[in-house]
Write a protein that holds these residues in place. Structure first.
Motif, PDB file in Angstrom:
ATOM      1  N   ASP A   1      10.253   3.838  36.379  1.00 22.86           N
ATOM      2  CA  ASP A   1      11.539   3.346  36.852  1.00 22.86           C
ATOM      3  C   ASP A   1      11.474   3.158  38.366  1.00 22.86           C
ATOM      4  O   ASP A   1      10.526   3.571  39.032  1.00 22.86           O
ATOM      5  CB  ASP A   1      12.635   4.342  36.477  1.00 22.86           C
ATOM      6  N   ARG A   2      12.498   2.519  38.909  1.00 23.40           N
ATOM      7  CA  ARG A   2      12.662   2.400  40.361  1.00 23.40           C
ATOM      8  C   ARG A   2      14.102   2.756  40.711  1.00 23.40           C
ATOM      9  O   ARG A   2      14.992   2.716  39.854  1.00 23.40           O
ATOM     10  CB  ARG A   2      12.323   0.986  40.849  1.00 23.40           C
ATOM     11  N   ASP A   3      14.319   3.092  41.952  1.00 26.78           N
ATOM     12  CA  ASP A   3      15.656   3.488  42.393  1.00 26.78           C
ATOM     13  C   ASP A   3      16.484   2.242  42.666  1.00 26.78           C
ATOM     14  O   ASP A   3      16.817   1.914  43.807  1.00 26.78           O
ATOM     15  CB  ASP A   3      15.563   4.349  43.651  1.00 26.78           C
ATOM     16  N   ALA A   4      16.796   1.523  41.606  1.00 24.75           N
ATOM     17  CA  ALA A   4      17.575   0.290  41.696  1.00 24.75           C
ATOM     18  C   ALA A   4      18.064  -0.055  40.305  1.00 24.75           C
ATOM     19  O   ALA A   4      17.423   0.295  39.306  1.00 24.75           O
ATOM     20  CB  ALA A   4      16.717  -0.849  42.248  1.00 24.75           C
ATOM     21  N   PRO A   5      19.194  -0.727  40.211  1.00 25.10           N
ATOM     22  CA  PRO A   5      19.675  -1.136  38.891  1.00 25.10           C
ATOM     23  C   PRO A   5      18.779  -2.196  38.282  1.00 25.10           C
ATOM     24  O   PRO A   5      18.011  -2.867  38.984  1.00 25.10           O
ATOM     25  CB  PRO A   5      21.072  -1.705  39.191  1.00 25.10           C
ATOM     26  N   GLU A   6      18.863  -2.323  36.963  1.00 26.14           N
ATOM     27  CA  GLU A   6      18.130  -3.389  36.284  1.00 26.14           C
ATOM     28  C   GLU A   6      18.803  -4.729  36.538  1.00 26.14           C
ATOM     29  O   GLU A   6      20.014  -4.818  36.666  1.00 26.14           O
ATOM     30  CB  GLU A   6      18.095  -3.141  34.773  1.00 26.14           C
ATOM     31  N   SER A   7      17.994  -5.769  36.573  1.00 21.56           N
ATOM     32  CA  SER A   7      18.532  -7.130  36.589  1.00 21.56           C
ATOM     33  C   SER A   7      17.528  -8.038  35.911  1.00 21.56           C
ATOM     34  O   SER A   7      16.316  -7.773  35.918  1.00 21.56           O
ATOM     35  CB  SER A   7      18.800  -7.608  38.019  1.00 21.56           C
ATOM     36  N   PHE A   8      18.009  -9.117  35.308  1.00 18.52           N
ATOM     37  CA  PHE A   8      17.109 -10.059  34.666  1.00 18.52           C
ATOM     38  C   PHE A   8      16.249 -10.779  35.702  1.00 18.52           C
ATOM     39  O   PHE A   8      15.091 -11.120  35.427  1.00 18.52           O
ATOM     40  CB  PHE A   8      17.904 -11.073  33.843  1.00 18.52           C
ATOM     41  N   GLU A   9      16.793 -10.961  36.896  1.00 25.66           N
ATOM     42  CA  GLU A   9      16.017 -11.589  37.958  1.00 25.66           C
ATOM     43  C   GLU A   9      14.846 -10.695  38.374  1.00 25.66           C
ATOM     44  O   GLU A   9      13.716 -11.175  38.554  1.00 25.66           O
ATOM     45  CB  GLU A   9      16.925 -11.873  39.158  1.00 25.66           C
ATOM     46  N   GLN A  10      15.109  -9.377  38.533  1.00 25.98           N
ATOM     47  CA  GLN A  10      14.036  -8.460  38.894  1.00 25.98           C
ATOM     48  C   GLN A  10      13.000  -8.368  37.775  1.00 25.98           C
ATOM     49  O   GLN A  10      11.790  -8.322  38.032  1.00 25.98           O
ATOM     50  CB  GLN A  10      14.595  -7.073  39.193  1.00 25.98           C
ATOM     51  N   ASP A  11      13.463  -8.344  36.519  1.00 26.69           N
ATOM     52  CA  ASP A  11      12.526  -8.333  35.395  1.00 26.69           C
ATOM     53  C   ASP A  11      11.607  -9.546  35.448  1.00 26.69           C
ATOM     54  O   ASP A  11      10.394  -9.442  35.211  1.00 26.69           O
ATOM     55  CB  ASP A  11      13.285  -8.338  34.065  1.00 26.69           C
ATOM     56  N   ALA A  12      12.177 -10.710  35.726  1.00 28.41           N
ATOM     57  CA  ALA A  12      11.377 -11.931  35.798  1.00 28.41           C
ATOM     58  C   ALA A  12      10.347 -11.841  36.910  1.00 28.41           C
ATOM     59  O   ALA A  12       9.185 -12.245  36.736  1.00 28.41           O
ATOM     60  CB  ALA A  12      12.280 -13.144  36.003  1.00 28.41           C
ATOM     61  N   ASP A  13      10.752 -11.292  38.050  1.00 28.22           N
ATOM     62  CA  ASP A  13       9.807 -11.129  39.157  1.00 28.22           C
ATOM     63  C   ASP A  13       8.705 -10.141  38.791  1.00 28.22           C
ATOM     64  O   ASP A  13       7.540 -10.315  39.168  1.00 28.22           O
ATOM     65  CB  ASP A  13      10.538 -10.651  40.409  1.00 28.22           C
TER      66      ASP A  13
ATOM     67  N   GLY B   1      15.365  -9.619  26.566  1.00 35.54           N
ATOM     68  CA  GLY B   1      14.078 -10.213  26.909  1.00 35.54           C
ATOM     69  C   GLY B   1      14.128 -11.728  26.973  1.00 35.54           C
ATOM     70  O   GLY B   1      13.387 -12.352  27.742  1.00 35.54           O
ATOM     71  N   GLY B   2      15.007 -12.328  26.171  1.00 36.28           N
ATOM     72  CA  GLY B   2      15.187 -13.770  26.244  1.00 36.28           C
ATOM     73  C   GLY B   2      15.818 -14.186  27.562  1.00 36.28           C
ATOM     74  O   GLY B   2      15.480 -15.230  28.131  1.00 36.28           O
ATOM     75  N   ASN B   3      16.754 -13.359  28.051  1.00 35.91           N
ATOM     76  CA  ASN B   3      17.327 -13.621  29.369  1.00 35.91           C
ATOM     77  C   ASN B   3      16.251 -13.545  30.448  1.00 35.91           C
ATOM     78  O   ASN B   3      16.223 -14.354  31.379  1.00 35.91           O
ATOM     79  CB  ASN B   3      18.439 -12.611  29.671  1.00 35.91           C
ATOM     80  N   THR B   4      15.362 -12.561  30.320  1.00 33.75           N
ATOM     81  CA  THR B   4      14.258 -12.459  31.264  1.00 33.75           C
ATOM     82  C   THR B   4      13.379 -13.696  31.203  1.00 33.75           C
ATOM     83  O   THR B   4      12.959 -14.237  32.233  1.00 33.75           O
ATOM     84  CB  THR B   4      13.425 -11.199  30.973  1.00 33.75           C
ATOM     85  N   CYS B   5      13.105 -14.180  29.980  1.00 41.82           N
ATOM     86  CA  CYS B   5      12.299 -15.399  29.829  1.00 41.82           C
ATOM     87  C   CYS B   5      12.941 -16.576  30.561  1.00 41.82           C
ATOM     88  O   CYS B   5      12.247 -17.345  31.233  1.00 41.82           O
ATOM     89  CB  CYS B   5      12.132 -15.745  28.356  1.00 41.82           C
ATOM     90  N   MET B   6      14.240 -16.715  30.409  1.00 41.08           N
ATOM     91  CA  MET B   6      14.913 -17.824  31.086  1.00 41.08           C
ATOM     92  C   MET B   6      14.791 -17.695  32.602  1.00 41.08           C
ATOM     93  O   MET B   6      14.553 -18.691  33.300  1.00 41.08           O
ATOM     94  CB  MET B   6      16.389 -17.880  30.659  1.00 41.08           C
ATOM     95  N   GLN B   7      14.913 -16.467  33.113  1.00 42.70           N
ATOM     96  CA  GLN B   7      14.778 -16.284  34.553  1.00 42.70           C
ATOM     97  C   GLN B   7      13.338 -16.532  35.022  1.00 42.70           C
ATOM     98  O   GLN B   7      13.127 -17.010  36.139  1.00 42.70           O
ATOM     99  CB  GLN B   7      15.236 -14.884  34.959  1.00 42.70           C
ATOM    100  N   VAL B   8      12.364 -16.232  34.179  1.00 41.71           N
ATOM    101  CA  VAL B   8      10.976 -16.597  34.522  1.00 41.71           C
ATOM    102  C   VAL B   8      10.874 -18.112  34.664  1.00 41.71           C
ATOM    103  O   VAL B   8      10.268 -18.633  35.610  1.00 41.71           O
ATOM    104  CB  VAL B   8       9.985 -16.075  33.464  1.00 41.71           C
ATOM    105  N   GLY B   9      11.492 -18.828  33.707  1.00 48.28           N
ATOM    106  CA  GLY B   9      11.466 -20.281  33.759  1.00 48.28           C
ATOM    107  C   GLY B   9      12.183 -20.843  34.969  1.00 48.28           C
ATOM    108  O   GLY B   9      11.797 -21.886  35.513  1.00 48.28           O
TER     109      GLY B   9
ATOM    110  N   ASN C   1      24.850  -0.717  31.852  1.00 51.24           N
ATOM    111  CA  ASN C   1      25.485  -1.209  33.068  1.00 51.24           C
ATOM    112  C   ASN C   1      25.105  -2.655  33.352  1.00 51.24           C
ATOM    113  O   ASN C   1      25.929  -3.428  33.869  1.00 51.24           O
ATOM    114  CB  ASN C   1      25.120  -0.316  34.253  1.00 51.24           C
ATOM    115  N   ARG C   2      23.881  -3.020  33.035  1.00 46.28           N
ATOM    116  CA  ARG C   2      23.489  -4.409  33.256  1.00 46.28           C
ATOM    117  C   ARG C   2      24.360  -5.351  32.418  1.00 46.28           C
ATOM    118  O   ARG C   2      24.790  -6.396  32.907  1.00 46.28           O
ATOM    119  CB  ARG C   2      22.006  -4.630  32.921  1.00 46.28           C
ATOM    120  N   MET C   3      24.612  -4.991  31.182  1.00 50.28           N
ATOM    121  CA  MET C   3      25.442  -5.851  30.346  1.00 50.28           C
ATOM    122  C   MET C   3      26.901  -5.836  30.806  1.00 50.28           C
ATOM    123  O   MET C   3      27.563  -6.878  30.832  1.00 50.28           O
ATOM    124  CB  MET C   3      25.343  -5.428  28.884  1.00 50.28           C
ATOM    125  N   LEU C   4      27.412  -4.672  31.183  1.00 50.60           N
ATOM    126  CA  LEU C   4      28.806  -4.596  31.623  1.00 50.60           C
ATOM    127  C   LEU C   4      29.044  -5.433  32.874  1.00 50.60           C
ATOM    128  O   LEU C   4      30.124  -5.999  33.056  1.00 50.60           O
ATOM    129  CB  LEU C   4      29.195  -3.136  31.898  1.00 50.60           C
TER     130      LEU C   4
END
Length: 213
Positions: free
Chosen positions: A29-41, A63-71, A136-139
């Motif tokens: 883990d890291r001391d930061a919230p999850e985000s789809f943008e960070q996952d993509a990076d 994971g599909g959201n992460t895929c879209m952010q990768v794209g 929290n990411r979804m909320l």
């Protein structure tokens, strides 16, 4: 738990790299919230570290959201995208989803997911952290712009179940925003058509067949 049935099928004709993202499974883990943008990076960082160049990306649900952010963020590493049961606007989820998430606790997490996590990392505090970060990411999810999806230029397949947590209408809208994409609506619930852990029938002649279809 999610890809156990699907991965061997894909691996017959592809080199498969299975990624566990921040705070999930084997990944720290890291001391930061999850985000789809960070996952993509993070995914792009892994691809560059492994010197793969370009790859096809498949993601289910978040994971599909992460895929879209990768794209969107890293088009130079993408051959094709497979986007399964994902959203780009809050209205894409079934009515009541976000209200339900407001009161969700770790007790509501499917038992097979909790058990699988603890087998990998026997740390109840880490499990609680993963749950809270996912929740929290979804909320706090905010709608993406139509223009964001239009930035995806890679050939893409948008998949959803007809009884999914994501509405078929939303999947149609996504496919219309992603140029060059194809849409497939399959009979099934969230994850059933890929053999997700809560859905599959053991020893079925159709590995991705489920009783919910």
């Amino acid at each position: 738990t999610t890809f156990g049935i699907l991965l061997p099928i894909l691996a017959e004709t592809n080199k498969v790299i299975a990624v566990e993202l921040q705070a999930h499974g084997h990944t720290s883990d890291r001391d930061a919230p999850e985000s789809f943008e960070q996952d993509a990076d993070d995914v792009a960082g892994l691809i560059n570290y492994l010197k793969i160049g370009k790859a096809d990306f498949l993601g289910f649900s978040n994971g599909g959201n992460t895929c879209m952010q990768v794209g969107i963020r890293h088009p130079e590493i993408v051959n094709k995208l497979v986007i399964i049961s994902s959203i780009y606007k809050r209205e894409g989820m079934f009515i009541g989803f976000f209200e339900m998430m407001q009161t969700a606790t770790l007790k509501d997490m499917p038992i097979h997911l909790k058990e699988a996590f603890m087998q990998i990392k026997d740390d109840s505090a880490a499990l609680q952290t993963m749950f809270e970060k996912d929740r929290n990411r979804m909320l706090h999810f905010t709608d993406w712009r139509d223009e964001d999806l239009a930035m995806i230029k890679a050939p893409s397949l948008v998949l959803v179940g007809d009884k999914d947590v994501v509405t078929p209408e939303h999947a149609v809208a996504m496919s219309e925003k992603i140029s060059g994409s194809r849409l497939m609506i399959l009979p099934g619930t969230h994850g059933s058509f890929i053999g997700e852990g809560m859905k599959d029938i053991k020893n079925s002649k159709m590995p991705m067949y489920t009783a919910s279809m």
